[in-house]
Design a protein around this motif. Structure first.
Motif, PDB file in Angstrom:
ATOM      1  N   LEU A 151       0.833  -1.199   0.000  1.00  0.00           N
ATOM      2  CA  LEU A 151       0.000   0.000   0.000  1.00  0.00           C
ATOM      3  C   LEU A 151       0.868   1.250   0.000  1.00  0.00           C
ATOM      4  O   LEU A 151       1.914   1.307   0.651  1.00  0.00           O
ATOM      5  N   ARG A 152       0.393   2.259  -0.729  1.00  0.00           N
ATOM      6  CA  ARG A 152       1.119   3.525  -0.843  1.00  0.00           C
ATOM      7  C   ARG A 152       0.540   4.517   0.164  1.00  0.00           C
ATOM      8  O   ARG A 152      -0.658   4.795   0.166  1.00  0.00           O
ATOM      9  N   LEU A 153       1.411   5.060   1.036  1.00  0.00           N
ATOM     10  CA  LEU A 153       0.983   5.999   2.064  1.00  0.00           C
ATOM     11  C   LEU A 153       1.363   7.416   1.680  1.00  0.00           C
ATOM     12  O   LEU A 153       2.478   7.659   1.193  1.00  0.00           O
ATOM     13  N   LEU A 154       0.460   8.343   1.926  1.00  0.00           N
ATOM     14  CA  LEU A 154       0.714   9.768   1.739  1.00  0.00           C
ATOM     15  C   LEU A 154       0.528  10.468   3.069  1.00  0.00           C
ATOM     16  O   LEU A 154      -0.559  10.454   3.651  1.00  0.00           O
ATOM     17  N   SER A 155       1.591  11.072   3.574  1.00  0.00           N
ATOM     18  CA  SER A 155       1.525  11.838   4.813  1.00  0.00           C
ATOM     19  C   SER A 155       1.218  13.292   4.473  1.00  0.00           C
ATOM     20  O   SER A 155       1.872  13.893   3.611  1.00  0.00           O
ATOM     21  N   LEU A 156       0.228  13.848   5.152  1.00  0.00           N
ATOM     22  CA  LEU A 156      -0.245  15.205   4.859  1.00  0.00           C
ATOM     23  C   LEU A 156      -0.231  16.042   6.128  1.00  0.00           C
ATOM     24  O   LEU A 156      -0.627  15.571   7.200  1.00  0.00           O
ATOM     25  N   ASP A 157       0.195  17.278   5.996  1.00  0.00           N
ATOM     26  CA  ASP A 157       0.195  18.199   7.132  1.00  0.00           C
ATOM     27  C   ASP A 157       0.017  19.612   6.609  1.00  0.00           C
ATOM     28  O   ASP A 157       0.612  19.985   5.586  1.00  0.00           O
ATOM     29  N   ILE A 158      -0.818  20.400   7.297  1.00  0.00           N
ATOM     30  CA  ILE A 158      -1.027  21.791   6.882  1.00  0.00           C
ATOM     31  C   ILE A 158      -0.584  22.738   7.988  1.00  0.00           C
ATOM     32  O   ILE A 158      -0.576  22.383   9.168  1.00  0.00           O
ATOM     33  N   GLU A 159      -0.201  23.924   7.591  1.00  0.00           N
ATOM     34  CA  GLU A 159       0.071  25.024   8.526  1.00  0.00           C
ATOM     35  C   GLU A 159      -0.900  26.153   8.211  1.00  0.00           C
ATOM     36  O   GLU A 159      -1.170  26.446   7.041  1.00  0.00           O
ATOM     37  N   THR A 160      -1.429  26.766   9.263  1.00  0.00           N
ATOM     38  CA  THR A 160      -2.457  27.793   9.095  1.00  0.00           C
ATOM     39  C   THR A 160      -2.147  29.005   9.962  1.00  0.00           C
ATOM     40  O   THR A 160      -1.211  29.003  10.769  1.00  0.00           O
ATOM     41  N   THR A 161      -2.966  30.029   9.794  1.00  0.00           N
ATOM     42  CA  THR A 161      -2.942  31.150  10.721  1.00  0.00           C
ATOM     43  C   THR A 161      -3.415  30.666  12.084  1.00  0.00           C
ATOM     44  O   THR A 161      -3.956  29.558  12.223  1.00  0.00           O
ATOM     45  N   LEU A 162      -3.243  31.496  13.113  1.00  0.00           N
ATOM     46  CA  LEU A 162      -3.623  31.095  14.461  1.00  0.00           C
ATOM     47  C   LEU A 162      -5.107  30.779  14.559  1.00  0.00           C
ATOM     48  O   LEU A 162      -5.514  29.913  15.330  1.00  0.00           O
ATOM     49  N   MET A 212       0.178  11.532  -7.063  1.00  0.00           N
ATOM     50  CA  MET A 212       0.835  10.569  -6.172  1.00  0.00           C
ATOM     51  C   MET A 212      -0.001   9.303  -5.994  1.00  0.00           C
ATOM     52  O   MET A 212       0.535   8.232  -5.734  1.00  0.00           O
ATOM     53  N   ASP A 213      -1.306   9.445  -6.106  1.00  0.00           N
ATOM     54  CA  ASP A 213      -2.262   8.327  -6.080  1.00  0.00           C
ATOM     55  C   ASP A 213      -2.041   7.400  -4.883  1.00  0.00           C
ATOM     56  O   ASP A 213      -1.804   6.195  -5.043  1.00  0.00           O
ATOM     57  N   PRO A 214      -2.170   7.916  -3.660  1.00  0.00           N
ATOM     58  CA  PRO A 214      -1.966   7.061  -2.488  1.00  0.00           C
ATOM     59  C   PRO A 214      -3.181   6.172  -2.221  1.00  0.00           C
ATOM     60  O   PRO A 214      -4.295   6.474  -2.635  1.00  0.00           O
ATOM     61  N   ASP A 215      -2.929   5.094  -1.494  1.00  0.00           N
ATOM     62  CA  ASP A 215      -4.013   4.248  -1.004  1.00  0.00           C
ATOM     63  C   ASP A 215      -4.479   4.710   0.377  1.00  0.00           C
ATOM     64  O   ASP A 215      -5.637   4.542   0.734  1.00  0.00           O
ATOM     65  N   ILE A 216      -3.540   5.275   1.140  1.00  0.00           N
ATOM     66  CA  ILE A 216      -3.833   5.675   2.519  1.00  0.00           C
ATOM     67  C   ILE A 216      -3.307   7.083   2.752  1.00  0.00           C
ATOM     68  O   ILE A 216      -2.154   7.380   2.416  1.00  0.00           O
ATOM     69  N   LEU A 217      -4.141   7.946   3.320  1.00  0.00           N
ATOM     70  CA  LEU A 217      -3.726   9.265   3.782  1.00  0.00           C
ATOM     71  C   LEU A 217      -3.484   9.173   5.279  1.00  0.00           C
ATOM     72  O   LEU A 217      -4.340   8.663   6.022  1.00  0.00           O
TER      73      LEU A 217
END
Length: 783
Positions: A151-162, A212-217
């Motif tokens: 399985l292909r994993l995609l790690s995701l993370d966002i940064e935002t304003t406060l 990237m077509d991941p199977d898992i986020l």
């Protein structure tokens, strides 16, 4: 998916499943990850199914008049009360939901109506993980297959304003593919993609995920924060956030319990925190910083958690490339945590074992259904109405023996391997076996007695066989070094007991759970009595599945391990003989020699002469010849005690267990506290169990501290800092609890001496003839 009828069947792992009405008929959708990619398989011609008593057929038929998509059919099946049933079938979900509503309003009892058709289709065919796509009568169908893909994993993370009202950057990591999408200007660099505005940023995210077509986020609080904010900002910017494998936009929903769920077709979403907890990993705190340092030995690129929010804003303005590095490092940390903890192998092993979807959190009751229902149906029965079993009985929990407090030398721990599952196997405890055993027509030699008038017919018991298969599989997994599979099996075997005593299980009946726990009480008590009567050793404690055997302070300590092994083997033979003689059954009980403690403390309950329960400490002999301090239920393993108390307990016990001078430690520790040398170790951490506003009558210190911080943030126009489940860090000052991030008053050092050092010391000092107060009172007077 359209598959040519060329004889080449496809195999894959169902990632997501969905049911819907299409052209007026039920359609089941499964996204399968095959060796060549991901494809959607659509199953047509199935029906939603439930059961009603045949005695209710006429009334049910009257209630269902006008629903052309529904039908009732007599079946060769019975309830566990030995009543014949009819099958209720619906060709589409619209009629199905209307039928259930009408029948429930009319008071017609329903059985198995809560099982979704998309789940029933798989479990009735034994499809727990891999599936093979075949043609049957011109339709696609799925059958069981052992295939499990990479399985292909995609790690995701966002940064935002406060206030999370604008996304600053989005980092993505999928294998060796890494990219940071940046909202605004940023110096050119490999792996960084500048975007003109937030709408362009979200559009770029859709394109990158598709590429990237991941199977898992995966991510950290990825559903409750990252995906939720992405959905909100996409809605605000008018962007269709299609992150799945179809053209449907991502949906994020919150359940009544407060848990967030992501709806994404063709891709699984796994939150790192929930997945770790589900795999029984335990940490003092579940922040990414803390878990990463515990597992990986490194943490975030911004190390000060108290200033992280402001620092992110500063980096966005002044050093955007540093923010991009920080954002991407968070993705890498999550990926490495998943790998280190073997979370995906664990989920795959759990799926193969129980049929639970990869993103299912918890699910013990559903896993039990998946294992038990197909066998029950093949035996000619349907499950009872949900949690309709006997529930007015006195059923205790695990047995906890009254302890004998003291400071001992040479204590052995003997532990029953998977005691409750072994009781189920030995005594044939089972829902169908109970139904057949209490009917009154079974021959005496087929019956095994339980508790609360339960009688089990061993000829019909299904659960013991399930447990036995799991048991053998776990032994095989341990032998092969497959820790993920071994852990998944252990959790499921224990859950087979737990669900029977829980009202969230359709097979709930206290005759079942009571026959397990009360038998466990009996086994532990009789084991302790036999040890004392036969071997002359003293059993100083027993807890659920373990007995603690004191060999005596004058034990010569020669071949102690061999003695422990011999004790376990002889007790196993004794139990084998007992169960054969008394019940004519084979014993699956397996007592193991687990540990030798050269020193062992069983403390007293506070303000009492009675021995404590589920609290002890000892110096454990290691297999390789060393020693290790072990604490159970003591301050050093409790997260609501300060680092000061935990460190002090470890140091004090280490000295006393090794018969070394320890009085100087007490005096030095008290002096260090009053001198301010331990301030960094005076922080309490406790979780918020409900919204702060719900703490009305009782407002404990951590809630009062959290409220102070939230009030200050509100005055600054900032969003709340705490959610239910978050940990609050606070310090006790002369003016009461204050958040560690906003400490204003002097620390109340006397509080820490009285409430942290004294309880730790006095749990062991009375056993060496001393007390904390007598030793340090003259010293405290100096401050």
């Amino acid at each position: 998916m359209s598959i040519p009828d060329d004889g080449l069947a496809r195999v894959g792992l169902p990632l997501t499943r969905r049911q819907r009405d299409h052209d007026g008929r039920l359609q089941l959708s499964y996204w399968l990850r095959t060796a060549g990619g991901a494809e959607e398989v659509l199953i047509e011609g199935e029906s939603a199914v439930a059961f009603v008593r045949a005695a209710d057929h006429e009334r049910a038929a009257s209630v269902l008049q006008g629903l052309r998509g529904c039908s009732l059919r007599p079946l060769a099946l019975n309830t566990l009360s030995h009543e014949p049933v009819c099958g209720l079938y619906a060709d589409n979900l619209a009629d199905w939901h209307e039928a259930l509503n009408r029948l429930q309003q009319a008071g017609v009892a329903l059985m198995e109506e809560d099982i979704r058709p998309v789940d029933r289709y798989l479990i009735e065919r034994g499809i727990f993980a891999g599936a093979r796509v075949v043609h049957r009568n011109g339709q696609l169908a799925l059958t069981r297959d052992p295939f499990v893909p990479d399985l292909r994993l995609l790690s995701l993370d966002i940064e935002t304003t406060l206030r999370a009202d604008r996304i600053l950057s989005i980092a993505l990591q999928c294998g060796d593919q890494e990219v940071v999408l940046f909202n605004g200007d940023i110096p050119p660099a490999p792996g960084i993609l500048p975007c003109a505005d937030e709408a362009a940023l979200l559009g770029a995210l859709v394109e990158q995920v598709r590429r990237m077509d991941p199977d898992i986020l995966i991510g950290w609080n990825v559903i409750g924060f990252d995906l939720r904010v992405l959905v909100q900002r996409a809605r605000a910017r008018g962007v269709r956030l299609c992150l799945g494998r179809d053209d449907q936009p991502l949906r994020v929903e919150q359940s009544q319990t407060g848990r967030w769920f992501a709806r994404l077709n063709g891709r699984v979403v796994l939150d790192g925190i929930d997945t770790l907890k589900g795999a029984t990993w335990q940490f003092e705190r579940y922040s990414l910083e803390f878990v990463a340092r515990e597992l990986l030995g490194r943490g975030k690129l911004i190390h000060d958690p108290d200033d992280r929010g402001e620092e992110i804003q500063r980096l966005y303005r002044e050093a955007p490339e540093a923010l991009a590095r920080y954002n991407l490092e968070d993705c890498r940390l999550v990926t490495e945590i998943f790998a280190k903890a073997e979370l995906v192998p664990y989920l795959l092993a759990r799926a193969r074992l129980t049929g639970l979807a990869l993103d299912k959190v918890g699910g013990s009751s559903q896993a039990f259904d998946n294992l038990y229902l197909p066998r029950l149906h093949r035996a000619g029965f349907v499950a009872p109405e949900y949690a309709s079993g006997q529930g007015d009985l006195e059923v205790p929990g695990g047995f906890v023996m009254d302890s004998r407090p003291g400071l001992y030398r040479h204590v052995l721990v003997l532990d029953f391997k998977s005691l409750y599952p072994s009781i189920i196997r030995s005594f044939q405890i089972d829902p169908l076996g109970l139904a057949m055993g209490t009917r009154g027509d079974a021959p005496p030699e087929a019956l095994v007695p339980g508790f609360h008038h339960a009688i089990f017919d061993r000829r019909h018991a299904l659960l013991p066989g399930i447990i036995e298969r799991l048991w053998r599989a776990r032994d095989g997994a341990k032998h092969a070094g497959n820790s993920a599979l071994s852990q998944a099996i252990k959790i499921q075997m224990n859950a087979c007991y737990g669900v029977l005593g829980s009202r969230v299980c359709r097979f709930f009946d206290q005759r079942l759970s009571g026959s397990i726990t009360l038998r466990g009480h009996q086994i532990l008590q009789q084991t302790a009595e036999h040890i004392e009567a036969t071997y002359g050793h003293t059993v100083i404690y027993g807890d659920t599945d373990s007995v603690f055997v004191w060999l005596g302070d004058d034990w010569p300590d020669q071949d102690t391990d061999a003695h422990g092994e011999r004790l376990a083997a002889e007790l196993n033979q004794w139990w084998h003989d007992q169960l054969r003689m008394r019940f004519d059954i084979d014993s699956a009980l397996e007592l193991q020699y687990e540990a030798h403690y050269s020193r062992f403390l069983m403390p007293r309950m506070r303000h009492s002469e009675k021995g404590s329960k589920k609290r002890y400490a000892g110096l454990k002999r290691q297999a390789e010849g060393g020693e290790a301090l072990v604490f159970r239920g003591m301050e050093t393993v409790r997260t609501d005690w300060t680092p000061l108390a935990r460190r002090f307990q470890h140091q004090l016990y280490e000295l006393i267990f090794h018969d070394r001078p320890w009085r100087t430690l007490l005096q030095a520790q008290v002096a260090a506290v009053f001198a301010g040398d331990c301030d960094a170790d005076l922080v309490y951490r406790r979780r918020i169990r409900q919204p702060l506003a719900d703490y009305v009558r009782n407002r404990p210190p951590h809630v009062r501290a959290a409220q102070q911080l939230e009030d200050n943030r509100r005055r600054q126009g900032l969003p709340p800092a705490y959610r239910v489940g978050d940990s609050v860090a606070y310090v006790m000052t002369v003016n009461g609890p204050e958040p560690a991030e906003q400490l204003r008053s002097p620390i109340d050092y006397q509080h820490y001496v009285d409430r942290q050092l004294l309880p730790v010391a006095d749990s062991i000092l009375p056993f060496v003839g001393e007390s904390f107060a007598r030793l340090v009172a003259p010293q405290i007077d100096l401050f």
